[in-house]
Structure formats: C-alpha cells, structure tokens
Design an enzyme around this catalytic site. Sequence first.
Site, mmCIF file in Angstrom:
data_model
loop_
_atom_site.group_PDB
_atom_site.id
_atom_site.type_symbol
_atom_site.label_atom_id
_atom_site.label_comp_id
_atom_site.label_asym_id
_atom_site.label_seq_id
_atom_site.Cartn_x
_atom_site.Cartn_y
_atom_site.Cartn_z
ATOM 1 N N GLY A 91 0.834 -1.205 0.000
ATOM 2 C CA GLY A 91 0.000 0.000 0.000
ATOM 3 C C GLY A 91 0.865 1.250 0.000
ATOM 4 N N GLY B 80 -0.488 5.071 -1.163
ATOM 5 C CA GLY B 80 -1.526 5.811 -0.451
ATOM 6 C C GLY B 80 -0.973 7.014 0.298
ATOM 7 C CG ASP C 65 -0.733 0.624 -3.741
ATOM 8 O OD1 ASP C 65 -1.838 0.100 -4.000
ATOM 9 O OD2 ASP C 65 -0.600 1.532 -2.906
ATOM 10 C CE1 TYR D 296 -9.760 2.208 8.475
ATOM 11 C CE2 TYR D 296 -10.486 3.886 10.037
ATOM 12 C CZ TYR D 296 -9.482 3.306 9.293
ATOM 13 O OH TYR D 296 -8.213 3.811 9.349
ATOM 14 C CE LYS E 227 -7.121 0.104 9.885
ATOM 15 N NZ LYS E 227 -5.861 -0.448 9.363
HETATM 16 C C1 AKB Z 1 -10.438 8.011 8.492
HETATM 17 O O1 AKB Z 1 -10.954 9.135 8.597
HETATM 18 O O2 AKB Z 1 -11.079 7.004 8.169
HETATM 19 C C2 AKB Z 1 -8.983 7.847 8.841
HETATM 20 C C3 AKB Z 1 -8.778 7.442 10.271
HETATM 21 C C4 AKB Z 1 -9.003 8.409 11.358
HETATM 22 O O3 AKB Z 1 -8.425 6.330 10.515
HETATM 23 N N1 AKB Z 1 -8.287 9.069 8.571
#
Ligand code: AKB
Length: 314
Positions: free
Chosen positions: A9, A12, A35, A143, A147
């Site tokens: 990656g 990015g 990438d 997300y 994580k």
């Molecule tokens: C996002 O906004 O998704 C990222 C983060 C805070 O992980 N910049």
Amino acid sequence: MGKSILILGACGQIGTELTLELRQKYGADAVVASDIREGSSSLMESGPFELLDATNYAAIEDVVMYYEIEEVYLMAAMLSATSEKFPLRAWNLNMNSLFNVLNLGKEKQIDKIFWPSSIAIFGPNTPKENTPQHTLTEPSTVYGISKLSGERWCEYYHKKFDVDVRSIRYPGLISWKTDPGGGTTDYAVEIFHEALTTGKYTCFLAADTFLPMMFMDDAIRATISLMEKESNALTVRSSYNLAAMSFSPRQLAQSIQGYLPNFEIRYEPDFRQQIADSWPSSIDDSLARSDWGWIPNYDLDSTTKTMLDNLKKE
Ligand code: AKB
C-alpha cells in the site's frame, strides 16, 4: 546486507511519505514499494516497485523471498467513509491483508511488522476527552470494527507466536504530498486545496466537530521511531494511542483565515458526521511518550502554515 523493507500500500497517503522517508534513511534499494496501482513519480522513480495485491499471500511471499525482506509495513486499507459503503470489501481487504503479514511473521519469513490502527477503534460509549489507552471501545463503524479486530489479532500473534508486530492508532492525518481517500478526517486536507484554488470550502462535518489530528511528518517520525525501538521496551502489542492536536473545522478555517483572510467556509454535514460523532475528541498518548519517547512537533498553526506554503509551490 543492510535492512530490507517491503511497504504494502505504498501509493496511499501514508505509504507514499513513509516510503520516501525510509529510502532516505536506509537507502533506496533497501525499501521495496508495492501497491495494486502505480504511484507518484517521486515514489516510482526513487527505488524498487512491485505491483502487488496485499490480499494475495502467495504473491507477497514471492516478493518477500526474492528481496530477502525482513520488515513489512502494511499500509493498504479501506478507510472509514468508503468502508460504510462497501462493508464486506472493507472487511476482506483490512483483515486478509493483516492475516497475510501476521502469518509471514508466524512462519518466521519476516522479523518485524508495522500495521496501522486508528482512533476509529473507539465508539460512542468511549470517554470522548483524553481517551485512555485501555478503555471501553465498542466501535460503531465497519472500519472501526475491522481495526479493533486487527488489534486483537496483533496482540494474539505476538503473545502466542512471538510475532514482533507494532502498531499506532493514527488520528486524522494532514499531508500535502498525497491526498487521503475515503476517510472522515479528509476534510482537513481538502480544505487547504480549496482555500488555495477557489477561496471557499463546503465542509461535510459540522463546525464544532472536534477530532484528534496530526501533521504527516509527525506521523511518519512516530512510525519509524516505534519500529526502531528495542522490542522489550514496548508494553502495548495491540496498538498505541498517539496524539498531536485536536481541533474543529471552525478552528481550522480560522487558522487558514490567518493566512488567507478572504477564505470562506460553509457547513453541510453528511453521513460522515455520524462517524465523526462516534470518535474521541482528544487522545491520551502517555504510553507512547513513556515507552518510546513520542513528542509531536506540529500544532495547528505550524500545520496550516506548512500546508499552505507547500501547496502554493505545487
Ligand atoms: C479516516 O478518517 O477514516 C482515517 C482514520 C481516522 O483512521 N483518517
């Protein structure tokens, strides 16, 4: 032979600057960028590059063996706003790529791994101000869920299989070399481009939405110093809280107006407001400070000035 590093990656927002900095530090040939697409000319022309899909274990293994890679930085990920639109794609990319590198570590094919986590692991029930390292998390975004799961797996692989994996919970990152894509904190980069080109910006977050933020140079320095620290000094193998500053869109606009007095901002919050509202406003990073000596250099004003100076030159 010196250190040999692979960045997954690399094209990015973080990957680009990380690759350039690591090449400065360890030599161009020591850092293989990769990438699924080609990146900026400065990245492509400064050292080796491989087209590589971070979800393809066999392809990564080939590159690791060919270049005798010792350290992998896995920077490929789908960010918060895009992940809400494509939940399964986000889960597949964010988790499979992590398992690939953790398993390379488990098989002792590589010695050290860096993997980025995020303030997104926290959720609406987390204490919002000065959020501690260890606290209630309960993320409410796709997300954030990926994580947080990733963090648990990192700690598990470290404890169970002695994998040397290190991680940072990045705040929103502000940079001028490469744009972010698909994040909730992206407004804090877009605003500078619009301020210089049109003199106006319509912000997708409300004026008083406070979020933890950091200038990219600080984030890169933090990442490299965490990776250089001796292993037994590190007390966190999930991911370290990291902080530099915390501000709202209104405060960022005022900071820009200090340099461009005619700059105008309007607010039209969209679906990203809910994501931002579920995240902390500020972060307690005392463990990063005590374990590996973290101190940020950039505050809001120096970030604004550096962004405007560099984007103007572009
Ligand atoms: C996002 O906004 O998704 C990222 C983060 C805070 O992980 N910049």
